[in-house]
Design an enzyme around this catalytic site. Structure first.
Site, mmCIF file in Angstrom:
data_model
loop_
_atom_site.group_PDB
_atom_site.id
_atom_site.type_symbol
_atom_site.label_atom_id
_atom_site.label_comp_id
_atom_site.label_asym_id
_atom_site.label_seq_id
_atom_site.Cartn_x
_atom_site.Cartn_y
_atom_site.Cartn_z
ATOM 1 N N TYR A 160 0.819 -1.211 0.000
ATOM 2 C CA TYR A 160 0.000 0.000 0.000
ATOM 3 C C TYR A 160 0.857 1.267 0.000
ATOM 4 O O TYR A 160 0.436 2.302 -0.478
ATOM 5 C CB TYR A 160 -0.916 0.021 1.222
ATOM 6 C CG TYR A 160 -2.265 -0.608 1.014
ATOM 7 C CD1 TYR A 160 -2.385 -1.901 0.524
ATOM 8 C CD2 TYR A 160 -3.429 0.093 1.328
ATOM 9 C CE1 TYR A 160 -3.622 -2.478 0.350
ATOM 10 C CE2 TYR A 160 -4.677 -0.484 1.149
ATOM 11 C CZ TYR A 160 -4.768 -1.765 0.659
ATOM 12 O OH TYR A 160 -5.996 -2.336 0.485
ATOM 13 N N LYS B 59 3.098 -15.217 1.988
ATOM 14 C CA LYS B 59 3.297 -15.910 0.711
ATOM 15 C C LYS B 59 4.800 -16.127 0.602
ATOM 16 O O LYS B 59 5.455 -15.683 -0.370
ATOM 17 C CB LYS B 59 2.705 -15.059 -0.431
ATOM 18 C CG LYS B 59 2.654 -15.751 -1.770
ATOM 19 C CD LYS B 59 1.568 -16.808 -1.898
ATOM 20 C CE LYS B 59 1.690 -17.537 -3.215
ATOM 21 N NZ LYS B 59 0.778 -18.688 -3.347
ATOM 22 N N ASP C 31 -3.096 -18.047 -0.134
ATOM 23 C CA ASP C 31 -4.093 -18.717 -0.983
ATOM 24 C C ASP C 31 -4.777 -19.840 -0.209
ATOM 25 O O ASP C 31 -6.003 -19.975 -0.221
ATOM 26 C CB ASP C 31 -3.454 -19.234 -2.285
ATOM 27 C CG ASP C 31 -2.129 -19.955 -2.079
ATOM 28 O OD1 ASP C 31 -1.613 -19.956 -0.943
ATOM 29 O OD2 ASP C 31 -1.613 -20.534 -3.051
ATOM 30 N N ASP D 245 -6.426 -6.949 3.933
ATOM 31 C CA ASP D 245 -7.555 -6.268 3.285
ATOM 32 C C ASP D 245 -8.479 -7.311 2.662
ATOM 33 O O ASP D 245 -9.700 -7.299 2.854
ATOM 34 C CB ASP D 245 -7.017 -5.312 2.210
ATOM 35 C CG ASP D 245 -8.132 -4.602 1.469
ATOM 36 O OD1 ASP D 245 -9.079 -4.165 2.131
ATOM 37 O OD2 ASP D 245 -8.058 -4.515 0.224
ATOM 38 N N ASP E 163 -12.344 -8.986 4.288
ATOM 39 C CA ASP E 163 -13.634 -8.935 3.581
ATOM 40 C C ASP E 163 -14.228 -10.332 3.507
ATOM 41 O O ASP E 163 -15.433 -10.534 3.691
ATOM 42 C CB ASP E 163 -13.472 -8.382 2.161
ATOM 43 C CG ASP E 163 -13.808 -6.904 2.083
ATOM 44 O OD1 ASP E 163 -13.645 -6.226 3.111
ATOM 45 O OD2 ASP E 163 -14.229 -6.429 1.006
HETATM 46 C C1 IPM Z 1 -10.416 -1.162 3.949
HETATM 47 C C2 IPM Z 1 -10.676 -0.506 2.626
HETATM 48 C C3 IPM Z 1 -9.533 0.452 2.343
HETATM 49 C C4 IPM Z 1 -8.277 -0.365 2.204
HETATM 50 C C5 IPM Z 1 -9.725 1.378 1.135
HETATM 51 C C6 IPM Z 1 -11.017 2.154 1.221
HETATM 52 C C7 IPM Z 1 -8.553 2.300 0.937
HETATM 53 O O1 IPM Z 1 -10.857 -1.442 1.631
HETATM 54 O O2 IPM Z 1 -10.293 -0.446 4.953
HETATM 55 O O3 IPM Z 1 -10.364 -2.387 3.980
HETATM 56 O O4 IPM Z 1 -7.988 -0.906 1.124
HETATM 57 O O5 IPM Z 1 -7.551 -0.479 3.191
HETATM 58 MG MG MG Z 2 -10.959 -3.452 2.356
#
Ligand code: IPM
Ligand code: MG
Length: 368
Positions: free
Chosen positions: A143, A194, A226, A250, A254
């Site tokens: 990042y 990884k 993975d 990240d 999710d």
């Molecule tokens: C998160 C989001 C952020 C990230 C974005 C909005 C920059 O997806 O907080 O997970 O990628 O960190």
């Molecule tokens: Mg995110």
């Protein structure tokens, strides 16, 4: 004497604004009914700040929020700003806060509330009782690594590039946080990397092993990313605490959040320590600004309200307030109230503000 705390509330964009209104209701109640004196100031970030000042985060806002005791953020982003130059996009505001405040440790719990076990797309027996925590490194890795950019290399050819870089110091500090946290939970830590392909995460594994020697009571395992993503869906209850890099965290968070049935339920904390050892922290829902449902009054404010709960626990050591909020949320769900995102029938569907009011009723000890 009331203890005074300064909170910076950054609603941001999309549903961030609606859920912030509900967060304020809760903060007002706590201000009026406990020995905490809350001063809460609102600032613009993301698209909202771009619209007013042309930048996703102004220096003035950054200065103000640095002075606060804790930050609560709604969400940033939306289609309106997607075509802007990279540096001007709403997300850059959020990333700048993380970096400038050095909020390197991101806690993303994925908890399944019993009454929501049926909202998940996975079978209830796979996820019932799930309570895992992803600790994501938040201020390093791909990042932020340099060099980065898009360059023209010939007339009709360009290249886009980013750098995945970690120093041993960066890995050490997140590893320590992860081991300390695992020590206080079920003493199991899985580090995800990884290392078979990427040298930066080969170093990650080496350093995590080194720090692990200081925590013999914690059972450490390693997994490639993975495989980890597959295992999270196959049998998530095999995990307790996961520690991983910025980008893997990240993606995996999710994925983990969806195991719980709704992204709309999950809070997060991003924590750092300044040179004098003082804690700096920002709390935000894991979900985004959801522009498709913004302004309709149907967004789920519970992730935001549970982020407040995390704030009282982590920033102000008020486990009592944190647990009170968690218990109220639990009983609201037990009683069957649902915002649209977590509803499986249309029985007790409530709006964003109804949901906030239900939490408020719980705080007032009124019958829900
Ligand atoms: C998160 C989001 C952020 C990230 C974005 C909005 C920059 O997806 O907080 O997970 O990628 O960190
Ligand atoms: Mg995110």
């Amino acid at each position: 004497m009331k203890k005074k705390i300064h909170i910076a509330l950054l609603p941001g964009d999309g549903i961030g604004k609606e859920i912030s209104i509900e967060a304020r209701k809760i903060l007002n109640w706590i201000n009026e009914n406990t020995n905490i004196n809350i001063e809460c100031d609102e600032y613009l970030v993301g698209g909202a700040s771009i619209d007013k000042y042309g930048l996703p985060l102004t220096d003035e806002t950054l200065k103000k929020i640095k002075q606060s005791d804790a930050i609560i953020l709604g969400a940033v982003g939306g289609p309106k700003w997607e075509s802007l130059a990279f540096e001007k996009r709403p997300e850059r505001g959020l990333l700048k806060i993380r970096k400038e405040l050095d909020l390197f440790a991101n806690f993303r719990p994925a908890i399944v509330f019993d009454s929501l076990a049926n909202s998940s797309t996975l079978k209830p027996e796979v996820i019932k009782g799930l309570d895992i925590l992803i600790i994501r490194e938040l201020t390093g890795g791909i990042y932020f690594g340099e060099p980065r950019g898009i360059k023209k290399i010939s007339e009709n050819k360009s290249k886009g590039f980013n750098t995945l870089v970690y120093t041993s110091d960066e890995i050490e500090r997140i590893a320590k946080v992860a081991f300390e946290t695992a020590k206080q939970r079920s003493k199991k830590l899985c580090s995800v990397d990884k290392a078979n392909v990427l040298e930066s995460t080969e170093l990650w594994r080496e350093i995590v092993n080194k720090i692990g020697k200081q925590f013999p009571e914690v059972e450490l395992s390693h997994m490639y990313v993975d495989n980890a993503s597959m295992q999270l869906v196959r049998n998530p209850k095999q995990f307790d605490v996961i520690v991983t890099t910025n980008m893997f965290g990240d993606i995996l968070s999710d994925c983990a959040s969806m195991l719980t049935g709704s992204l709309g339920m999950l809070p997060s904390a991003s924590i750092g320590y300044n040179t004098s050892g003082e804690k700096k922290a920002m709390y935000e829902p894991v979900h985004g600004s959801a522009p498709d449902i913004a302004g309709k009054g149907i967004a789920n404010p519970l992730a935001m309200i549970l982020s407040l709960s995390m704030m009282f626990k982590y920033s102000f050591s008020r486990n009592d307030i944190s647990e009170l909020i968690n218990n109220i949320v639990n009983s609201i769900l037990e009683k069957g109230y649902r915002t649209k995102d977590i509803s499986t029938d249309n029985k007790k569907n409530v709006s964003t503000s109804d949901m906030g009011d239900l939490v408020l009723k719980g705080l007032k000890n009124e019958k829900i």
